[in-house]
Design a protein around this motif. Structure first.
Motif, short mmCIF file in Angstrom:
data_model
loop_
_atom_site.label_atom_id
_atom_site.label_comp_id
_atom_site.label_asym_id
_atom_site.label_seq_id
_atom_site.Cartn_x
_atom_site.Cartn_y
_atom_site.Cartn_z
N UNK A 45 0.75 -1.25 -0.01
CA UNK A 45 0.10 -0.13 0.08
C UNK A 45 1.06 1.18 -0.10
N UNK A 46 0.71 2.20 -0.94
CA UNK A 46 1.61 3.36 -1.07
C UNK A 46 1.38 4.33 0.13
N UNK A 47 2.04 5.07 0.62
CA UNK A 47 1.81 6.09 1.67
C UNK A 47 0.90 7.19 1.04
N UNK A 48 0.33 8.08 1.78
CA UNK A 48 -0.32 9.05 1.29
C UNK A 48 0.72 10.27 1.02
N UNK A 49 0.52 10.86 -0.16
CA UNK A 49 1.49 11.64 -0.77
C UNK A 49 1.27 13.29 0.29
N UNK A 50 2.15 13.53 0.92
CA UNK A 50 2.17 14.53 1.89
C UNK A 50 2.07 16.10 1.14
N UNK A 51 2.70 16.20 -0.15
CA UNK A 51 2.51 17.14 -0.65
C UNK A 51 1.27 17.55 -1.28
N UNK A 52 0.65 16.49 -1.69
CA UNK A 52 -0.75 16.75 -2.19
C UNK A 52 -1.65 16.82 -1.01
N UNK A 53 -1.41 16.31 0.02
CA UNK A 53 -2.37 16.46 1.00
C UNK A 53 -2.49 18.00 1.50
N UNK A 54 -1.11 18.55 1.79
CA UNK A 54 -1.05 19.79 2.26
C UNK A 54 -1.72 20.61 1.21
N UNK A 55 -1.50 20.52 0.07
CA UNK A 55 -2.05 21.30 -1.18
C UNK A 55 -3.57 21.29 -0.92
N UNK A 56 -4.09 20.19 -0.58
CA UNK A 56 -5.72 20.35 -0.54
C UNK A 56 -6.20 20.67 0.86
N UNK A 57 -5.29 20.41 1.97
CA UNK A 57 -5.71 21.11 3.30
C UNK A 57 -5.65 22.56 3.13
N UNK A 58 -4.75 23.12 2.44
CA UNK A 58 -4.43 24.45 2.45
C UNK A 58 -5.78 25.45 2.16
N UNK A 59 -6.76 24.39 1.54
CA UNK A 59 -7.90 25.23 0.99
C UNK A 59 -9.05 25.32 2.11
#
Length: 271
Positions: free
Chosen positions: A165-179
């Motif tokens: 199982x791949x890890x969650x991509x933190x860069x993508x997660x941070x970008x989404x959370x920033x909204x």
């Protein structure tokens, strides 16, 4: 003799059975005794079976029943370790890819003890995006719930060979959370890079210490980012409790910073 902080709040533990190996402290009664040994006074718990079952609702409901029965038994027996009969607080798993996820969170809201809901986008095979989070935040913002995003359950080296199982991509997660700057998030089981990315870019993200590993890592994080968004987590029953207790106690932090990580930050977050 290791001297623990006077009290610790554990923001992420697990109960149940894991498909791939036996977890010694998978049952809440055993886990509670082990946690209390290290002055942990409250723990936020999620059901392990909800990670792999198609619909997490059944596992969430079972966890609620076990917690409720523990409360009733503690009150009936007047046990000295009662701790106001709220040692474990449930953290239901919400699968945003499954059609009934709104029913799942609406049921959780009806309880008075749910303060966090947890997402596992990698195990539940959906892309974490603004559209999905916006629909969830319609609930969490109204009822002041925190969203926990589980970066991983296990280190990749421990995955079953047939289930990588791949890890969650933190860069993508941070970008989404920033909204969603008004919504509070907890990044759970993040490696050092995950934690640094989260703390550097956004003020509404808290991180747990369960998987940050480096020499003097807590001193490093406190010096660079401050101590106000670090939370204690043991990630039991997947991890040995002692690992993260000792990480905190032997961190070299002064008492003020150690207490922030141990429980004060969690209290300020409403945990």
């Amino acid at each position: 003799m290791i001297k623990c902080p006077q009290k610790i709040i554990d923001c992420s533990v697990w109960t149940g059975n894991w498909a791939f190996y036996y977890l010694k402290y998978g049952k809440l009664e055993l886990l509670k005794k082990r946690l209390m040994k290290y002055n942990i006074v409250r723990a936020y718990v999620s059901p392990i079976e909800a990670i792999l079952e198609q619909d997490p609702m059944r596992a969430n409901l079972h966890m609620y029943n076990v917690i409720d029965n523990m409360k009733i038994n503690s009150i009936d027996n007047m046990k000295p370790d009662n701790l106001n009969s709220e040692f474990f607080l449930p953290v239901p798993i919400i699968d945003l890819s499954f059609a009934n996820w709104k029913d799942n969170i609406e049921f959780a809201i009806k309880r008075n003890d749910v303060k966090i809901v947890k997402l596992l986008p990698n195990y539940h095979m959906y892309e974490l995006n603004e559209d999905k989070l916006e629909k969830l935040i319609e609930y969490t913002s109204k009822y002041n719930l925190i969203i926990s995003i589980q970066m991983r359950v296990e280190d990749a080296r421990r995955h079953h060979p047939l289930m990588k199982i791949p890890d969650v991509d933190i860069i993508k997660a941070v970008k989404v959370i920033s909204a969603f700057p008004k919504q509070k998030f907890i990044i759970c089981n993040g490696y050092l890079n995950d934690v640094e990315q989260a703390l550097h870019f956004l003020d509404n993200i808290y991180v747990d210490i369960s998987s940050v590993e480096a020499q003097d890592v807590l001193s490093y994080l406190c010096d660079k980012y401050g101590a106000d968004r670090l939370l204690f987590s043991s990630h039991s029953a997947f991890y040995c409790i002692e690992g993260n207790v000792f990480k905190l106690v032997l961190s070299g932090l002064d008492k003020e910073y150690m207490n922030k990580v141990a429980y004060e930050n969690a209290c300020k977050l409403g945990l």
